[in-house]
Write a protein that holds these residues in place. Structure first.
Motif, short mmCIF file in Angstrom:
data_model
loop_
_atom_site.label_atom_id
_atom_site.label_comp_id
_atom_site.label_asym_id
_atom_site.label_seq_id
_atom_site.Cartn_x
_atom_site.Cartn_y
_atom_site.Cartn_z
N SER A 41 11.80 -6.99 -1.06
CA SER A 41 10.80 -7.06 -2.12
C SER A 41 11.23 -7.97 -3.26
O SER A 41 10.60 -8.02 -4.29
N HIS A 333 8.33 -4.02 3.11
CA HIS A 333 7.40 -5.07 2.72
C HIS A 333 7.59 -6.34 3.53
O HIS A 333 6.60 -7.01 3.87
N ARG A 377 3.16 -3.15 -2.93
CA ARG A 377 3.38 -4.34 -2.10
C ARG A 377 3.17 -5.62 -2.89
O ARG A 377 3.61 -6.69 -2.48
N ILE A 383 4.92 -10.58 0.83
CA ILE A 383 3.51 -10.22 0.91
C ILE A 383 2.65 -11.31 0.26
O ILE A 383 1.62 -11.71 0.81
#
Length: 682
Positions: A41, A333, A377, A383
């Motif tokens: 992330s 993620h 997310r 993402i």
């Protein structure tokens, strides 16, 4: 064309400029793009483009089979390379992964369509660059039925001789690419010994070969389903032990290849069951298995439009959507980032719930742009990158400020200008190009004039090239009718490019935009000036190939002759000559194979180049190498690679469906790490 993992590492390691070749024509990406789970992330530095690779990650995490733990990154290319003092596979090459050449290498196949060009095949009107395919005068001689029988027999014999890992892997994939249409012979008995062997690379290659082969007989289908699910038969095939996670992932990718060929909805539904099981309980499966499941369910099935066919798509959309929406923590993620491009591929072909998913991805990208922590997310750069990629394929052309696509386009423009993650900014540009439309062109032209020269400008130039190629395909434009404003702008920035990488990207853009009367001389002079710069020379030659400019054959031939120890340049020159229509390129490369003084390096480079042209006139020379017991094992392995490629039943590389529009920055080992993923093989 790419190579088996061990051969790939050796070919790159035997040059003194390995880093410069890391994004080259041998494979689709860098030395290692695999990100660590703990960084899933993170924002990824907006300026450094640093490699987030994890060279220490084991390819056999979660493995249960005896011998699997030893099949780490030291196997395959690592083991062979270490014996020769080379760098093991999977080691970072200190590349800037934000460069546009990486995007090109993963997405080039639909633009090149090399096999169609050299075979003079017909292409449908929705295929990219179809206006140029007919320009090539050279038509390669396709292998005959007798050729396919002779090559298959030779490969089977070599495989039965219990060769080294490199040759065994090459023979299995080569036989798979030839397929069973001629011989009506299952590949399963030939690869089963390797499924239960202790060599992890051969286990996973055997599983993958079953899908490349394309025969979905009951035995093959049931074997792959059970390997993917770690079921009873899968364990029996694996030597009465649990199927390790890497082999499971390769079996899933293999099922996807069968799925892409299937037309019976019931057959597709049966293939899909292991993937649905994985996404229904993601915590029970490894990251490689989950990514494989997502990628496979995102392949548009051929279905017949029946109620059963629509149900298959609905179930796939539901499974992918459920996994994407699930709050599974930051560590997931990176894996969930594979859903937006997968859904874009699926929805573009079926348009089921397209609007709602386009709006959801736009909302997540907007939240990421604003720095929001909700939904969770939205904090992931992976993402954001994937949402940007997906929006380009889920939107209509951006033709005016009031067009339905305007809101999506404005979001992508804002991301390009202001997003903190550099890769998201670059992917937003690529998405605008894929949207198409006059407003998209005007925006890209404006940005080209003001973009930074070393980083942003190559991306904008490449985006304009893609816009031009897609426009030409959609409108049926003839070669030489490139948009004059685009052509003029690209020529201007190309002339100003000092950095070899920038010149390479802009050269490809000129080739895609295409006007051989004006661009040809420009590129031809640049090729002469930069012929000793590997990064630039190879791509400039390929750009001339994209233009189908026969006046440049002599220049590209000269560079090819001088590049026997420059595999990246050699491959690009071979592609270029095939696209232009040079009838003599096969003979030139065969003379390299038959030179008694040629060493391993020259032989391997020539074999790799020959394979991508698909000309039967090279078969005798390749078969002689394969059968020559005096040749080193690696030389014979390269011959097997080339034989499979020359006799390939498919026009596009088997893994192009997985490679196109993938978020390679969210890679896992079995997808791509530059050496041992499905995008790195053959």
């Amino acid at each position: 064309m790419t190579l088996p993992r061990s051969l790939l590492s050796i070919l790159l390691s035997t040059t003194c400029a390995a880093p410069a070749l890391a994004h080259g024509g041998q494979y689709r990406g860098p030395g290692n793009v695999v990100a660590q789970p703990s960084n899933a992330s993170s924002s990824q530095s907006s300026g450094s483009g640093a490699n987030t690779g994890s060279p220490a990650s084991s390819p056999t995490a979660g493995s249960s089979a005896p011998g699997a733990s030893s099949a780490t990154s030291a196997t395959a290319s690592g083991a062979v390379g270490a014996a020769r003092g080379m760098t093991p596979r999977g080691v970072q090459l200190d590349e800037d992964l934000g460069r546009g050449e990486f995007w090109w290498e993963f997405g080039k196949d639909p633009f090149l369509r090399l096999r169609e060009a050299v075979h003079g095949g017909n292409v449908s009107e929705d295929q990219l660059l179809d206006r140029r395919v007919g320009a090539a005068r050279f038509v390669a001689q396709r292998p005959t039925a007798n050729d396919l029988d002779a090559v298959s027999s030779a490969l089977e014999q070599r495989l039965a001789e219990d060769p080294d890992r490199d040759t065994a892997s090459a023979c299995m994939v080569a036989l798979a690419k030839i397929g069973g249409a001629r011989r009506n012979k299952s590949l399963l008995p030939l690869v089963t010994p390797h499924l239960r062997g202790k060599d992890q690379e051969l286990r996973e290659t055997a599983a993958l070969a079953l899908g490349i082969h394309g025969s979905d007989d009951e035995d093959t289908l049931n074997a792959l389903v059970d390997l993917a699910a770690d079921g009873p038969r899968g364990r029996k095939l694996s030597g009465d032990v649990a199927v390790n996670e890497r082999t499971r992932a390769f079996a899933i990718y293999s099922l996807g290849l069968l799925r892409a060929r299937a037309t019976d909805p019931k057959r597709i539904a049966a293939i899909d069951e292991p993937m649905h099981a994985v996404l229904a309980d993601p915590s029970a499966h490894s990251r490689d298995v989950k990514v494989a499941a997502v990628e496979v369910l995102g392949l548009p099935p051929r279905g017949d439009g029946s109620a059963e066919g629509r149900l298959v798509v609905e179930r796939a959309v539901s499974a992918l959507g459920g996994y994407y929406r699930a709050e599974l923590g930051p560590g997931e993620h990176l894996l969930q980032a594979h859903v937006p491009p997968a859904l874009a591929r699926l929805l573009r072909a079926n348009r089921l719930a397209l609007d709602s998913w386009r709006d959801r991805f736009a909302a997540d990208l907007r939240a990421s742009l604003a720095g929001s922590t909700e939904p969770a997310r939205a904090t992931s750069a992976f993402i954001a990158q994937s949402c940007a990629l997906a929006l380009g394929d889920l939107s209509e052309p951006w033709n005016d400020a009031l067009a339905p696509a305007a809101a999506t386009a404005e979001l992508l423009v804002a991301c390009y200008r202001d997003h903190k993650d550099r890769q998201t900014r670059s992917f937003a540009l690529a998405a605008i190009a894929r949207m198409g439309g006059e407003e998209a062109r005007d925006l890209l032209l404006k940005e080209l004039a003001t973009a930074g020269k070393s980083i942003e400008r190559p991306w904008v130039a490449m985006a304009l090239g893609v816009w031009s190629a897609r426009r030409g395909a959609a409108e049926g434009a003839e070669a030489g009718t490139a948009d004059p404003d685009v052509r003029t702008a690209l020529r201007k920035v190309f002339a100003e490019a000092k950095n070899p990488n920038a010149a390479a990207a802009m050269g490809i853009a000129l080739g895609l935009a295409g006007d051989k009367d004006l661009d040809g001389p420009t590129l031809q002079q640049a090729l002469a000036d930069r012929r000793n710069q590997d990064d630039a020379a190879g791509y400039l030659a390929l750009a001339l190939g994209l233009l189908r400019d026969r006046a440049t054959i002599g220049d590209v031939r000269d560079l090819l002759r001088a590049s026997s120890r420059r595999p990246f340049v050699m491959l690009q020159c071979s592609r270029a000559l095939g696209l232009i229509g040079d009838h003599g390129v096969t003979e030139m490369l065969c003379r390299e194979l038959q030179d008694p003084d040629a060493g391993l390096f020259r032989l391997s480079a020539a074999a790799a180049a020959i394979g991508q042209l698909g000309d039967r006139r090279s078969l005798d020379a390749l078969l002689a190498l394969l059968r020559d017991a005096k040749q080193p094992g690696l030389t014979r392995a390269f011959a097997a690679v080339a034989l499979g490629s020359v006799c390939d039943k498919d026009m596009l590389p088997w893994n192009s469906a997985y490679a196109t529009q993938t978020n390679y920055r969210a890679a896992v080992d079995t997808l791509t790490d530059g050496a041992r993923g499905i995008l790195d093989i053959l």
